[in-house]
Motif scaffolding. Structure first.
Motif, PDB file in Angstrom:
ATOM      1  N   GLY A   1       0.795  -1.223   0.000  1.00 16.52           N
ATOM      2  CA  GLY A   1       0.000   0.000   0.000  1.00 16.52           C
ATOM      3  C   GLY A   1       0.826   1.271   0.000  1.00 16.52           C
ATOM      4  N   VAL A   2       2.067   1.212  -0.493  1.00 16.61           N
ATOM      5  CA  VAL A   2       2.939   2.386  -0.563  1.00 16.61           C
ATOM      6  C   VAL A   2       2.834   2.993  -1.963  1.00 16.61           C
ATOM      7  N   PRO A   3       2.490   4.278  -2.087  1.00 19.67           N
ATOM      8  CA  PRO A   3       2.393   4.901  -3.422  1.00 19.67           C
ATOM      9  C   PRO A   3       3.748   4.917  -4.129  1.00 19.67           C
ATOM     10  N   VAL A   4       3.737   4.610  -5.431  1.00 24.00           N
ATOM     11  CA  VAL A   4       4.969   4.532  -6.218  1.00 24.00           C
ATOM     12  C   VAL A   4       4.807   5.336  -7.496  1.00 24.00           C
ATOM     13  N   LEU A   5       5.859   6.063  -7.868  1.00 26.57           N
ATOM     14  CA  LEU A   5       5.944   6.727  -9.163  1.00 26.57           C
ATOM     15  C   LEU A   5       7.018   5.997  -9.963  1.00 26.57           C
ATOM     16  N   ASN A   6       6.600   5.263 -10.993  1.00 26.13           N
ATOM     17  CA  ASN A   6       7.524   4.451 -11.776  1.00 26.13           C
ATOM     18  C   ASN A   6       7.936   5.205 -13.032  1.00 26.13           C
ATOM     19  N   ILE A   7       9.240   5.448 -13.178  1.00 26.59           N
ATOM     20  CA  ILE A   7       9.754   6.204 -14.320  1.00 26.59           C
ATOM     21  C   ILE A   7       9.466   5.470 -15.630  1.00 26.59           C
ATOM     22  N   ASN A   8       9.581   4.152 -15.627  1.00 23.76           N
ATOM     23  CA  ASN A   8       9.314   3.395 -16.853  1.00 23.76           C
ATOM     24  C   ASN A   8       7.857   3.515 -17.291  1.00 23.76           C
ATOM     25  N   GLU A   9       6.936   3.483 -16.318  1.00 26.63           N
ATOM     26  CA  GLU A   9       5.523   3.648 -16.657  1.00 26.63           C
ATOM     27  C   GLU A   9       5.268   5.037 -17.226  1.00 26.63           C
ATOM     28  N   LEU A  10       5.960   6.038 -16.670  1.00 32.00           N
ATOM     29  CA  LEU A  10       5.823   7.390 -17.211  1.00 32.00           C
ATOM     30  C   LEU A  10       6.340   7.463 -18.637  1.00 32.00           C
ATOM     31  N   ALA A  11       7.496   6.833 -18.879  1.00 37.04           N
ATOM     32  CA  ALA A  11       8.077   6.833 -20.226  1.00 37.04           C
ATOM     33  C   ALA A  11       7.149   6.130 -21.222  1.00 37.04           C
ATOM     34  N   ASN A  12       6.543   5.026 -20.796  1.00 34.84           N
ATOM     35  CA  ASN A  12       5.624   4.312 -21.680  1.00 34.84           C
ATOM     36  C   ASN A  12       4.372   5.133 -21.956  1.00 34.84           C
ATOM     37  N   ALA A  13       3.942   5.894 -20.955  1.00 33.46           N
ATOM     38  CA  ALA A  13       2.715   6.674 -21.111  1.00 33.46           C
ATOM     39  C   ALA A  13       2.870   7.808 -22.127  1.00 33.46           C
ATOM     40  N   VAL A  14       4.076   8.335 -22.254  1.00 28.83           N
ATOM     41  CA  VAL A  14       4.279   9.467 -23.167  1.00 28.83           C
ATOM     42  C   VAL A  14       4.804   9.040 -24.535  1.00 28.83           C
ATOM     43  N   LYS A  15       4.946   7.741 -24.753  1.00 34.57           N
ATOM     44  CA  LYS A  15       5.353   7.277 -26.082  1.00 34.57           C
ATOM     45  C   LYS A  15       4.214   7.472 -27.079  1.00 34.57           C
ATOM     46  N   PRO A  16       4.540   7.681 -28.350  1.00 36.56           N
ATOM     47  CA  PRO A  16       3.497   7.847 -29.363  1.00 36.56           C
ATOM     48  C   PRO A  16       2.597   6.612 -29.429  1.00 36.56           C
ATOM     49  N   VAL A  17       1.304   6.861 -29.589  1.00 31.69           N
ATOM     50  CA  VAL A  17       0.342   5.760 -29.648  1.00 31.69           C
ATOM     51  C   VAL A  17       0.369   5.141 -31.046  1.00 31.69           C
ATOM     52  N   VAL A  18       0.502   3.822 -31.087  1.00 27.89           N
ATOM     53  CA  VAL A  18       0.501   3.091 -32.354  1.00 27.89           C
ATOM     54  C   VAL A  18      -0.731   2.192 -32.373  1.00 27.89           C
ATOM     55  N   LEU A  19      -1.516   2.263 -33.440  1.00 26.48           N
ATOM     56  CA  LEU A  19      -2.756   1.503 -33.538  1.00 26.48           C
ATOM     57  C   LEU A  19      -2.625   0.407 -34.595  1.00 26.48           C
ATOM     58  N   PRO A  20      -3.331  -0.704 -34.418  1.00 26.34           N
ATOM     59  CA  PRO A  20      -3.332  -1.759 -35.445  1.00 26.34           C
ATOM     60  C   PRO A  20      -3.789  -1.210 -36.803  1.00 26.34           C
ATOM     61  N   GLY A  21      -3.068  -1.613 -37.853  1.00 27.63           N
ATOM     62  CA  GLY A  21      -3.372  -1.141 -39.191  1.00 27.63           C
ATOM     63  C   GLY A  21      -2.440  -0.051 -39.672  1.00 27.63           C
ATOM     64  N   GLU A  22      -1.691   0.578 -38.752  1.00 28.63           N
ATOM     65  CA  GLU A  22      -0.764   1.634 -39.152  1.00 28.63           C
ATOM     66  C   GLU A  22       0.445   1.017 -39.857  1.00 28.63           C
ATOM     67  N   GLU A  23       1.003   1.787 -40.782  1.00 27.55           N
ATOM     68  CA  GLU A  23       2.186   1.339 -41.526  1.00 27.55           C
ATOM     69  C   GLU A  23       3.421   2.094 -41.046  1.00 27.55           C
ATOM     70  N   MET A  24       4.554   1.438 -41.073  1.00 25.25           N
ATOM     71  CA  MET A  24       5.819   2.081 -40.689  1.00 25.25           C
ATOM     72  C   MET A  24       6.975   1.380 -41.393  1.00 25.25           C
ATOM     73  N   ARG A  25       8.059   2.140 -41.544  1.00 23.59           N
ATOM     74  CA  ARG A  25       9.265   1.602 -42.183  1.00 23.59           C
ATOM     75  C   ARG A  25      10.300   1.377 -41.082  1.00 23.59           C
ATOM     76  N   ILE A  26      10.809   0.153 -40.985  1.00 19.87           N
ATOM     77  CA  ILE A  26      11.739  -0.212 -39.919  1.00 19.87           C
ATOM     78  C   ILE A  26      12.882  -1.036 -40.490  1.00 19.87           C
ATOM     79  N   GLN A  27      13.948  -1.143 -39.676  1.00 21.16           N
ATOM     80  CA  GLN A  27      15.081  -2.004 -40.033  1.00 21.16           C
ATOM     81  C   GLN A  27      15.108  -3.188 -39.073  1.00 21.16           C
ATOM     82  N   ILE A  28      15.035  -4.385 -39.615  1.00 17.99           N
ATOM     83  CA  ILE A  28      15.072  -5.603 -38.804  1.00 17.99           C
ATOM     84  C   ILE A  28      16.537  -5.878 -38.455  1.00 17.99           C
TER      85      ILE A  28
END
Length: 367
Positions: free
Chosen positions: A281-308
């Motif tokens: 029951g101790v409140p926590v601020l997780n830096i990783n969760e914050l970083a994930n929350a501010v990442k650009p939202v990617v939706l199914p069906g979107e196209e992108m160019r990547i390097q494997i």
């Protein structure tokens, strides 16, 4: 050690009380009737010795209960004081002293009244001390701002004034200090309140910085550099918490205990610590969760160019990464490692550890 000292002290007090009670009894009229004690000095000494030993023994037997009560009272008072911020204690004390001074000036008017005047003065002192402490605590932020303005106007413009603490205390763990992103987050102004650096965390950082392992040594020195930057370059209040919890072995458990004592929150990027804190029951601020929350939202069906760049865990999978570090699992991409491909997002998996994107090659989708 404290229990032994208190037990010896109470035994001594009991012996002294027994001696004085014996003297009073010898001088009383009831004992004067008996001529044995008046004529026999040895009998008096024996009586005083027995009285001294008896009361000392009684207090010796009672001392464990009295000692336990005193220690519990001390621990309760200590925990209660620890929950109160230092600025509240300071301003409350100043307010109470100011109230007492005002009460003493007003109480002089009632000094000519014998008994009632004393009672009025005592009641007035209690009321004014309580009122002064309450007002000072409630108005502490305004008083701090006034003192800061006065100090700035007096010529100390070269010193950077710390921001007034308005939020809950934030306790930093070792991993988030070494990570370094906490500096950038504090710099943006999204973190309010005092940053608390426990002394046991500093000790852990020092041990890491002194490690024979070069990687660990660099991580520890980076953490110490980040703390220095936060303290020198940011206008946020930073406090070093000196007290330790010797009965707790692990640093993570000490952090959670400290957050409970201060009624604050733990800032971390440790996934396991996050889960344990939620359970307690101790409140926590997780830096990783914050970083994930501010990442650009990617939706199914979107196209992108990547390097494997490498193969995945499952057969035929290829792995790519976005600029922000998000992992993309490409179905059938193992044959195209090192190539740049157009892919279509099929699904997105969000976990506490991060975000994973699953995709298929665009040419396969069209076929």
């Amino acid at each position: 050690m404290l229990r032994k000292i208190l037990r010896g002290l109470f035994t001594t007090i009991g012996a002294l009380v027994g001696f004085f009670i014996g003297e009073v009894l010898l001088k009383s009229n009831n004992f004067n009737v008996l001529n044995y004690f008046n004529s026999n000095l040895g009998l008096k000494i024996v009586f005083l010795t027995v009285s001294t030993i008896l009361f000392g023994f009684i207090l010796f037997l009672l001392s464990p209960w009295i000692t336990s009560l005193i220690i519990r009272s001390i621990e309760y008072t200590e925990k209660s004081v620890q929950r109160i911020p230092a600025n509240e204690i300071l301003f409350g004390t100043i307010g109470a002293i100011t109230g007492l001074l005002i009460a003493s000036l007003v109480g002089v008017q009632f000094s000519h009244i014998s008994i009632i005047g004393t009672i009025i003065a005592v009641i007035l002192s209690v009321i004014m001390a309580s009122l002064g402490a309450d007002i000072a605590v409630r108005k502490r932020e305004e008083l701090i701002n006034i003192f800061s303005s006065m100090r700035k106007s007096s010529g100390s413009k070269d010193k950077k004034s710390k921001a007034v603490s308005k939020g809950d205390p934030k306790v930093l763990d070792t991993s988030v200090i070494i990570d370094g992103r906490i500096f950038d987050i504090c710099q943006t102004g999204f973190v309010e309140g005092t940053l608390v650096i426990p002394n046991f965390v500093l000790e852990e950082l020092r041990h890491i910085a002194d490690s024979s392992d070069g990687l660990k040594r660099n991580r520890g020195r980076r953490g110490l550099d980040i703390l220095n930057k936060i303290q020198k370059e940011l206008s946020i209040d930073v406090q070093i918490y000196e007290k330790d919890f010797p009965d707790i072995a692990e640093v993570d458990s000490k952090l959670l205990k400290l957050a409970q004592v201060l009624n604050g929150k733990v800032i971390t990027n440790d996934y396991n610590l996050n889960k344990v804190a939620e359970f307690q029951g101790v409140p926590v601020l997780n830096i990783n969760e914050l970083a994930n929350a501010v990442k650009p939202v990617v939706l199914p069906g979107e196209e992108m160019r990547i390097q494997i760049i490498k193969d995945g865990k499952e057969s035929g999978q290829g792995i790519a990464y976005l600029d922000d570090g998000t992992m993309i699992v490409v179905e059938g991409g193992r044959r195209h490692i090192g190539e740049t491909k157009d892919v279509v997002v099929t699904s997105v998996l969000q976990t506490a550890a991060g975000r994973m994107i699953f995709a298929k090659q665009k040419e396969l989708m069209e076929n």
